[in-house]
Design a protein around this motif. Structure first.
Motif, PDB file in Angstrom:
ATOM      1  N   LEU A 107       0.852  -1.191   0.000  1.00  0.00           N
ATOM      2  CA  LEU A 107       0.000   0.000   0.000  1.00  0.00           C
ATOM      3  C   LEU A 107       0.886   1.238   0.000  1.00  0.00           C
ATOM      4  N   GLY A 108       0.693   2.112  -0.979  1.00  0.00           N
ATOM      5  CA  GLY A 108       1.422   3.377  -1.026  1.00  0.00           C
ATOM      6  C   GLY A 108       0.489   4.510  -0.654  1.00  0.00           C
ATOM      7  N   ILE A 109       0.936   5.386   0.248  1.00  0.00           N
ATOM      8  CA  ILE A 109       0.115   6.501   0.701  1.00  0.00           C
ATOM      9  C   ILE A 109       0.842   7.813   0.428  1.00  0.00           C
ATOM     10  N   CYS A 110       0.211   8.693  -0.351  1.00  0.00           N
ATOM     11  CA  CYS A 110       0.750  10.012  -0.701  1.00  0.00           C
ATOM     12  C   CYS A 110       2.129   9.869  -1.350  1.00  0.00           C
ATOM     13  N   ARG A 111       3.193  10.189  -0.638  1.00  0.00           N
ATOM     14  CA  ARG A 111       4.536   9.984  -1.179  1.00  0.00           C
ATOM     15  C   ARG A 111       4.715   8.535  -1.625  1.00  0.00           C
ATOM     16  N   GLY A 112       4.108   7.612  -0.881  1.00  0.00           N
ATOM     17  CA  GLY A 112       4.223   6.199  -1.219  1.00  0.00           C
ATOM     18  C   GLY A 112       3.677   5.874  -2.589  1.00  0.00           C
ATOM     19  N   LEU A 113       2.576   6.531  -2.992  1.00  0.00           N
ATOM     20  CA  LEU A 113       2.059   6.360  -4.344  1.00  0.00           C
ATOM     21  C   LEU A 113       3.098   6.843  -5.351  1.00  0.00           C
ATOM     22  N   ALA A 114       3.734   7.967  -5.049  1.00  0.00           N
ATOM     23  CA  ALA A 114       4.755   8.505  -5.951  1.00  0.00           C
ATOM     24  C   ALA A 114       5.929   7.533  -6.085  1.00  0.00           C
ATOM     25  N   VAL A 115       6.326   6.913  -4.974  1.00  0.00           N
ATOM     26  CA  VAL A 115       7.410   5.929  -5.008  1.00  0.00           C
ATOM     27  C   VAL A 115       7.050   4.788  -5.954  1.00  0.00           C
ATOM     28  N   MET A 116       5.833   4.272  -5.826  1.00  0.00           N
ATOM     29  CA  MET A 116       5.385   3.185  -6.685  1.00  0.00           C
ATOM     30  C   MET A 116       5.410   3.600  -8.158  1.00  0.00           C
ATOM     31  N   ALA A 117       4.821   4.766  -8.442  1.00  0.00           N
ATOM     32  CA  ALA A 117       4.691   5.223  -9.823  1.00  0.00           C
ATOM     33  C   ALA A 117       6.050   5.523 -10.458  1.00  0.00           C
ATOM     34  N   VAL A 118       6.889   6.243  -9.723  1.00  0.00           N
ATOM     35  CA  VAL A 118       8.205   6.609 -10.261  1.00  0.00           C
ATOM     36  C   VAL A 118       9.059   5.368 -10.473  1.00  0.00           C
ATOM     37  N   SER A 119       8.954   4.404  -9.568  1.00  0.00           N
ATOM     38  CA  SER A 119       9.701   3.165  -9.729  1.00  0.00           C
ATOM     39  C   SER A 119       9.316   2.448 -11.014  1.00  0.00           C
ATOM     40  N   CYS A 120       8.075   2.673 -11.465  1.00  0.00           N
ATOM     41  CA  CYS A 120       7.588   2.028 -12.684  1.00  0.00           C
ATOM     42  C   CYS A 120       7.683   2.938 -13.906  1.00  0.00           C
ATOM     43  N   GLY A 121       8.397   4.058 -13.770  1.00  0.00           N
ATOM     44  CA  GLY A 121       8.683   4.901 -14.918  1.00  0.00           C
ATOM     45  C   GLY A 121       7.814   6.122 -15.101  1.00  0.00           C
ATOM     46  N   ALA A 122       6.916   6.413 -14.171  1.00  0.00           N
ATOM     47  CA  ALA A 122       6.051   7.578 -14.303  1.00  0.00           C
ATOM     48  C   ALA A 122       6.774   8.860 -13.891  1.00  0.00           C
ATOM     49  N   VAL A 195      -5.091  12.667 -10.300  1.00  0.00           N
ATOM     50  CA  VAL A 195      -5.128  11.230  -9.998  1.00  0.00           C
ATOM     51  C   VAL A 195      -5.006  11.040  -8.497  1.00  0.00           C
ATOM     52  N   GLU A 196      -5.947  10.304  -7.911  1.00  0.00           N
ATOM     53  CA  GLU A 196      -5.982  10.107  -6.461  1.00  0.00           C
ATOM     54  C   GLU A 196      -5.688   8.676  -6.027  1.00  0.00           C
ATOM     55  N   ALA A 197      -5.740   7.728  -6.952  1.00  0.00           N
ATOM     56  CA  ALA A 197      -5.418   6.346  -6.594  1.00  0.00           C
ATOM     57  C   ALA A 197      -5.105   5.554  -7.855  1.00  0.00           C
ATOM     58  N   ILE A 198      -4.190   4.586  -7.723  1.00  0.00           N
ATOM     59  CA  ILE A 198      -3.813   3.712  -8.828  1.00  0.00           C
ATOM     60  C   ILE A 198      -3.672   2.285  -8.306  1.00  0.00           C
ATOM     61  N   GLU A 199      -3.799   1.323  -9.222  1.00  0.00           N
ATOM     62  CA  GLU A 199      -3.667  -0.097  -8.884  1.00  0.00           C
ATOM     63  C   GLU A 199      -2.780  -0.782  -9.912  1.00  0.00           C
ATOM     64  N   CYS A 200      -1.967  -1.699  -9.441  1.00  0.00           N
ATOM     65  CA  CYS A 200      -1.088  -2.424 -10.353  1.00  0.00           C
ATOM     66  C   CYS A 200      -1.837  -3.597 -10.979  1.00  0.00           C
ATOM     67  N   GLU A 201      -1.707  -3.757 -12.294  1.00  0.00           N
ATOM     68  CA  GLU A 201      -2.413  -4.813 -13.008  1.00  0.00           C
ATOM     69  C   GLU A 201      -1.653  -6.129 -13.017  1.00  0.00           C
ATOM     70  N   TYR A 202      -0.345  -6.095 -12.771  1.00  0.00           N
ATOM     71  CA  TYR A 202       0.459  -7.320 -12.851  1.00  0.00           C
ATOM     72  C   TYR A 202       0.856  -7.857 -11.475  1.00  0.00           C
ATOM     73  N   HIS A 203       0.405  -7.200 -10.411  1.00  0.00           N
ATOM     74  CA  HIS A 203       0.738  -7.638  -9.058  1.00  0.00           C
ATOM     75  C   HIS A 203      -0.545  -8.026  -8.340  1.00  0.00           C
ATOM     76  N   PRO A 204      -0.510  -9.047  -7.470  1.00  0.00           N
ATOM     77  CA  PRO A 204      -1.738  -9.480  -6.789  1.00  0.00           C
ATOM     78  C   PRO A 204      -2.398  -8.408  -5.928  1.00  0.00           C
ATOM     79  N   TRP A 205      -1.594  -7.545  -5.277  1.00  0.00           N
ATOM     80  CA  TRP A 205      -2.190  -6.530  -4.394  1.00  0.00           C
ATOM     81  C   TRP A 205      -1.192  -5.378  -4.221  1.00  0.00           C
ATOM     82  N   ALA A 206      -1.314  -4.392  -5.060  1.00  0.00           N
ATOM     83  CA  ALA A 206      -0.476  -3.190  -4.969  1.00  0.00           C
ATOM     84  C   ALA A 206      -1.342  -1.994  -5.314  1.00  0.00           C
ATOM     85  N   ILE A 207      -1.629  -1.167  -4.309  1.00  0.00           N
ATOM     86  CA  ILE A 207      -2.525  -0.026  -4.461  1.00  0.00           C
ATOM     87  C   ILE A 207      -1.843   1.221  -3.912  1.00  0.00           C
ATOM     88  N   GLY A 208      -1.972   2.319  -4.626  1.00  0.00           N
ATOM     89  CA  GLY A 208      -1.470   3.604  -4.141  1.00  0.00           C
ATOM     90  C   GLY A 208      -2.598   4.607  -4.040  1.00  0.00           C
TER      91      GLY A 208
END
Length: 251
Positions: A107-122, A195-208
């Motif tokens: 689960l990514g929250i605020c900055r955590g969502l950014a960490v997830m997204a940037v790690s994936c190239g956003a 954008v207020e929330a995102i979900e990963c399509e290739y991972h079983p449970w990854a939400i920001g």
């Protein structure tokens, strides 16, 4: 509660303050305990510690905090960017990168969502008012001043978790992701388009989520996010325990 199946949830923290203390909002700990998990705080450290951490925890929360260094996403500097911490950036980006190759719930929250997204190239929007104006107040001096509505994608995992398609949230951010990273889907937007929330399509449970559910844990809708994380981590832990037991019985 069966302690042998109680999931351990790792929560990333701020780097050391002036007094040399690592810290994070106490409501993160309260939320995980309330949902039956065992919280463990993860101070920023050496990126190579990631593999060892993933051997210990059953789930992860990438918490909020200062802005990511624009260099991590080839972004431009803006005067509103603050509290950049390269040590924390390197640690969390590596931790997420390694965790995303496993089935550990995240689960990514605020900055955590950014960490997830940037790690994936956003890339990130450096300062929301520059591009979205002030129709929605996304950050302010108090929790009451930054409550606003978000619309949740009815087909999203988040909608099923929160049992709603419109919710009031508490947000404390001046940045957001610019575009969805590859392999992720939109889960929620504010009425101004942020954008207020995102979900990963290739991972079983990854939400920001861009907002702060840990600031509203007395709200059943917001607590359900933590409940879902902890329950998914519990199921994963039991599955891994059974797999190890089978290996012992049938080497």
């Amino acid at each position: 509660m069966n302690k042998s199946t109680q999931p351990t949830i790792g929560i990333t923290t701020f780097n050391q303050n002036e007094d040399g203390q690592y810290h994070v909002k106490n409501t993160f700990v309260q939320a995980i305990r309330r949902c039956g998990g065992l919280p463990i705080l993860l101070p920023p450290g050496q990126p190579e510690e990631s593999a060892a951490i993933l051997e210990v925890v059953d789930g992860l929360i990438f918490s909020g905090g200062g802005d990511l260094d624009p260099a991590t996403y080839n972004g431009e500097y803006h005067p509103a960017i603050s509290s950049v911490d390269s040590t924390r950036d390197a640690f969390e980006l590596k931790l997420f990168n390694q965790a995303s190759s496993s089935d550990i719930p995240m689960l990514g929250i605020c900055r955590g969502l950014a960490v997830m997204a940037v790690s994936c190239g956003a890339s990130l929007i450096s300062h929301i008012p520059l591009e979205f104006g002030k129709l929605v107040v996304h950050t302010g001096d108090s929790e009451e001043s930054v409550k606003h509505q978000v619309a949740i994608n009815p087909q999203s995992h988040l909608a099923s978790i929160m049992e709603a398609t419109t919710v009031e949230v508490v947000s404390m951010h001046h940045q957001s992701i610019r575009t969805l990273p590859t392999g992720w889907r939109l889960a929620a937007r504010a009425i101004d388009g942020v954008v207020e929330a995102i979900e990963c399509e290739y991972h079983p449970w990854a939400i920001g989520v861009q907002w702060h559910p840990e600031l509203a844990i007395d709200n059943p809708q917001q607590l359900r996010i933590f409940e879902a994380l902890v329950e998914t981590a519990r199921v994963r832990k039991i599955r891994n325990q059974n797999r190890r037991l089978n290996l012992v019985q049938h080497p």
